[in-house]
Scaffold this motif. Structure first.
Motif, short mmCIF file in Angstrom:
data_model
loop_
_atom_site.label_atom_id
_atom_site.label_comp_id
_atom_site.label_asym_id
_atom_site.label_seq_id
_atom_site.Cartn_x
_atom_site.Cartn_y
_atom_site.Cartn_z
N ALA A 1 -22.97 -5.21 18.00
CA ALA A 1 -23.28 -6.26 17.02
C ALA A 1 -23.13 -7.59 17.77
O ALA A 1 -22.14 -8.30 17.64
N TYR A 2 -24.15 -7.91 18.56
CA TYR A 2 -24.08 -9.04 19.49
C TYR A 2 -23.86 -10.39 18.80
O TYR A 2 -23.44 -11.36 19.42
N TRP A 3 -24.14 -10.43 17.50
CA TRP A 3 -23.99 -11.69 16.76
C TRP A 3 -22.54 -11.97 16.35
O TRP A 3 -22.22 -13.04 15.88
N MET A 4 -21.66 -11.00 16.54
CA MET A 4 -20.25 -11.18 16.21
C MET A 4 -19.56 -11.84 17.40
O MET A 4 -19.03 -11.17 18.30
N LYS A 5 -19.55 -13.15 17.39
CA LYS A 5 -19.02 -13.91 18.53
C LYS A 5 -17.50 -14.06 18.50
O LYS A 5 -16.87 -14.24 19.54
N ASP A 6 -16.92 -13.99 17.31
CA ASP A 6 -15.47 -14.17 17.16
C ASP A 6 -14.78 -12.83 17.40
O ASP A 6 -14.76 -11.96 16.54
N LYS A 7 -14.21 -12.67 18.60
CA LYS A 7 -13.60 -11.38 18.97
C LYS A 7 -12.40 -11.04 18.08
O LYS A 7 -12.21 -9.88 17.72
N GLU A 8 -11.60 -12.04 17.73
CA GLU A 8 -10.43 -11.78 16.88
C GLU A 8 -10.86 -11.27 15.51
O GLU A 8 -10.27 -10.33 14.97
N LYS A 9 -11.89 -11.87 14.96
CA LYS A 9 -12.38 -11.45 13.65
C LYS A 9 -12.97 -10.04 13.73
O LYS A 9 -12.80 -9.22 12.83
N LEU A 10 -13.67 -9.76 14.82
CA LEU A 10 -14.25 -8.43 15.02
C LEU A 10 -13.16 -7.38 15.16
O LEU A 10 -13.24 -6.29 14.57
N ASP A 11 -12.12 -7.70 15.94
CA ASP A 11 -11.01 -6.76 16.13
C ASP A 11 -10.31 -6.47 14.79
O ASP A 11 -9.93 -5.33 14.50
N GLU A 12 -10.15 -7.51 13.98
CA GLU A 12 -9.51 -7.35 12.67
C GLU A 12 -10.38 -6.48 11.76
O GLU A 12 -9.88 -5.62 11.03
N LEU A 13 -11.70 -6.71 11.82
CA LEU A 13 -12.63 -5.90 11.02
C LEU A 13 -12.52 -4.43 11.39
O LEU A 13 -12.45 -3.56 10.51
N CYS A 14 -12.48 -4.14 12.67
CA CYS A 14 -12.43 -2.75 13.13
C CYS A 14 -11.07 -2.11 12.82
O CYS A 14 -10.99 -0.91 12.53
N LYS A 15 -10.03 -2.92 12.89
CA LYS A 15 -8.70 -2.42 12.55
C LYS A 15 -8.64 -2.02 11.07
O LYS A 15 -8.14 -0.95 10.72
N GLU A 16 -9.16 -2.88 10.21
CA GLU A 16 -9.20 -2.58 8.77
C GLU A 16 -10.10 -1.39 8.49
O GLU A 16 -9.81 -0.58 7.60
N ASN A 17 -11.15 -1.28 9.27
CA ASN A 17 -12.10 -0.18 9.04
C ASN A 17 -11.49 1.18 9.36
O ASN A 17 -11.87 2.19 8.77
N GLU A 18 -10.57 1.20 10.32
CA GLU A 18 -9.90 2.46 10.65
C GLU A 18 -9.12 2.98 9.44
O GLU A 18 -9.01 4.20 9.23
N ILE A 19 -8.58 2.06 8.64
CA ILE A 19 -7.87 2.45 7.42
C ILE A 19 -8.87 2.91 6.37
O ILE A 19 -8.71 3.99 5.78
N LYS A 20 -9.91 2.12 6.16
CA LYS A 20 -10.90 2.43 5.12
C LYS A 20 -11.63 3.75 5.42
O LYS A 20 -12.01 4.47 4.50
N LYS A 21 -11.80 4.06 6.71
CA LYS A 21 -12.52 5.27 7.11
C LYS A 21 -11.85 6.54 6.60
O LYS A 21 -12.49 7.55 6.35
N ARG A 22 -10.54 6.48 6.39
CA ARG A 22 -9.79 7.65 5.95
C ARG A 22 -9.66 7.72 4.43
O ARG A 22 -8.98 8.59 3.91
N LEU A 23 -10.35 6.78 3.74
CA LEU A 23 -10.23 6.72 2.28
C LEU A 23 -11.58 6.78 1.59
O LEU A 23 -11.72 6.39 0.44
N VAL A 24 -12.61 7.28 2.30
CA VAL A 24 -13.94 7.38 1.69
C VAL A 24 -14.13 8.78 1.10
O VAL A 24 -13.41 9.73 1.43
N GLN A 25 -15.13 8.90 0.24
CA GLN A 25 -15.40 10.19 -0.40
C GLN A 25 -15.72 11.26 0.65
O GLN A 25 -16.41 10.99 1.64
N GLY A 26 -15.19 12.48 0.41
CA GLY A 26 -15.45 13.60 1.31
C GLY A 26 -14.42 13.76 2.40
O GLY A 26 -14.46 14.73 3.16
N VAL A 27 -13.47 12.82 2.48
CA VAL A 27 -12.45 12.85 3.54
C VAL A 27 -11.10 13.25 2.94
O VAL A 27 -10.78 12.89 1.81
N VAL A 28 -10.32 14.01 3.71
CA VAL A 28 -8.95 14.33 3.30
C VAL A 28 -8.07 13.17 3.73
O VAL A 28 -7.91 12.90 4.93
#
Length: 507
Positions: free
Chosen positions: A307-334
């Motif tokens: 996602a080359y348009w994501m210039k703010d590395k800190e914001k991107l890292d925070e997004l991915c960190k939060e996504n690791e949590i959300k990834k385990r809470l979606v439908q179809g996942v234990v």
């Protein structure tokens, strides 16, 4: 070398941007007007200028990309034209700006405006015939004759479009018009007896070839309302079942085929990701989560986000960190198991070991006003419906510090008979001092940090798990939960203990 560099810069200045864009609109008072540009189906401000004597002139700035632009006047009046790195001079008047338009300069718009006016003329004829046809029944000769006339108009338009593209192969207008055309869908194949083999053939063909008329390698098309509308329609309810797995089955191949450095790729990824992040349909957050994982958090060969348009590395890292949590809470996942102590502050309980057909994970706070209304209702459902039908409730309450006694009191006062656990005051203090005395024998770090693990940003919060402990629903109100379990257990015409509550649904 220096002279060559100067010439190159002059060429960029002359042909890359800086063209004059001039409009003369008869009858408009002196006022401030805006040059706007499309990005997908949305209009954005590109420039501002004063219109005097009905005349306004803009100088194309560096960030004005080829595509469709519009002149926006007071009263939300505007008209579209094509910008493709050429000077534009157009004169018109209201109320029909396009019909009255005269293109003084701009080869793209001479073709474009002539096409729009032709299209409007043919549409007017077709509408008049359609109105006349309403007076007759389908079997009447007049009905059939008028239908033939409408077909003739459609063929004339198709011929006009084909000839326009043939005669203007290098113009942007040709690609825009081709993009606006639907693909031709062949008749469904039939067997020897004349019966259609696949009743869904025409829909499936249309879906598979939907983007055939769009040059997905031309970034200029992103800056048109046509492209934005096409993408919105394809990923909307009119084309695809709004289920996360269905959406992703088409979103991934569509984005993967695009040049990863292109504006087309950026727009597609950004649109799909953000659209389903905001969806109110249960489960579609899965689209957002997996799009973020695949396109924002995935790295290229150089170790950078694709996602080359994501210039703010800190914001991107925070997004991915939060996504690791959300990834385990979606439908179809234990989701991660939770093992905590009950009100005795001695016994450990966890939901993974439950043998229930369905398990309801319920997170709440004894001091939360909404929880005080919801939790007793949940007890009523458990007592009168769920317990007898092998539906268990695993309740995780806020019990740390002073909340420990409040938590136990609420359970006693409301006679909550389902499973109640919490991170008790003593457990929290002991685990803070030395977590190894509990991990991994009794619990896990994820369970002790359940608030972060389950992204509990507000209470109450509900997850519904199937017999395999996979998430099948979440963020339901009490009435929605009751209806959902009744339907999942195929209890038809079940009496509803809790009708929809507007206040609860608004929470």
């Amino acid at each position: 070398m220096k002279q060559l560099l100067v010439i190159a810069l002059l060429l960029v200045s002359t042909f890359g941007f800086g063209q004059k864009i001039r409009f003369k609109v008869e009858g408009v008072k002196d006022t401030t007007v805006f040059l706007t540009k499309y990005y997908g189906s949305k209009l954005f401000y590109a420039d501002t200028a004063q219109m005097k004597g009905g005349i306004v002139e803009f100088t194309a700035k560096k960030d004005l990309k080829p595509g469709i632009i519009a002149l926006l006047m007071p009263g939300q009046k505007f008209f579209d034209v094509i910008y493709n790195n050429e000077e534009i001079s157009i004169e018109t008047k209201g109320p029909d700006f396009v019909a009255n338009m005269k293109v003084k300069k701009s080869e793209e718009n001479k073709v474009f405006i002539a096409y729009i006016n032709y299209l409007q003329e043919q549409r007017k004829k077709a509408n008049e015939i359609a109105e006349r046809r309403k007076k007759f029944k389908e079997g009447d000769p007049e009905y059939k004759s008028l239908g033939g006339q409408m077909d003739s108009i459609s063929k004339l338009v198709a011929t006009y479009q084909t000839d326009l593209q043939k005669n203007n192969p290098t113009k942007l207008v040709s690609k825009i018009i081709k993009m606006s055309m639907d693909v031709t869908v062949p008749e469904a194949p039939k067997d020897a007896s004349g019966k259609v083999i696949n009743p869904n053939y025409r829909y499936e063909y249309y879906r598979a070839h939907y983007f055939d008329n769009i040059d997905l390698k031309d970034d200029r098309l992103v800056n048109t309302s046509v492209f934005g509308s096409k993408v919105e329609y394809f990923f909307g309810k009119n084309m695809l079942v709004q289920h996360p797995d269905t959406i992703l089955a088409f979103a991934f191949p569509f984005c993967d085929q695009l040049d990863k450095k292109s504006e087309m790729f950026k727009y597609a990824v950004d649109y799909i990701t953000n659209t389903f992040a905001k969806s109110n349909i249960m489960g579609l957050d899965k689209v957002y989560v997996l799009m973020v994982e695949r396109y924002y958090c995935k790295k290229d060969a150089a170790g950078n986000s694709i996602a080359y348009w994501m210039k703010d590395k800190e914001k991107l890292d925070e997004l991915c960190k939060e996504n690791e949590i959300k990834k385990r809470l979606v439908q179809g996942v234990v989701p991660p198991n939770i093992s905590l102590r009950d009100t005795t502050d001695v016994n450990w309980r966890d939901f993974a070991s439950l043998k229930s057909e369905y398990t309801i994970l319920y997170f709440w706070d004894p001091e939360c006003g909404h929880c005080k209304k919801t939790t007793p209702k949940l007890q009523t459902l458990y007592e009168k419906k769920f317990k007898a039908r092998n539906v268990e409730i695993f309740s995780v309450g806020k019990a740390t510090g002073d909340d420990f006694e409040k938590w136990k009191k609420f359970i006693r006062d409301n006679k909550l008979s389902f499973i109640n656990v919490g991170l008790t005051k003593k457990l929290f203090e002991d685990a803070t001092a030395d977590p190894r005395q509990f991990i991994p024998k009794y619990t896990t770090l994820e369970a002790l940090n359940y608030h972060d693990t389950y992204d509990i940003y507000a209470t109450p919060r509900i997850f519904v798990l199937d017999k395999d402990k996979k998430i099948i629903a979440k963020q339901l109100t009490i009435s929605q939960l009751e209806d959902f379990i009744d339907r999942m257990q195929n209890i038809k015409d079940a009496e509803k203990l809790f009708p929809p509550d507007p206040e609860e649904e608004a929470h």
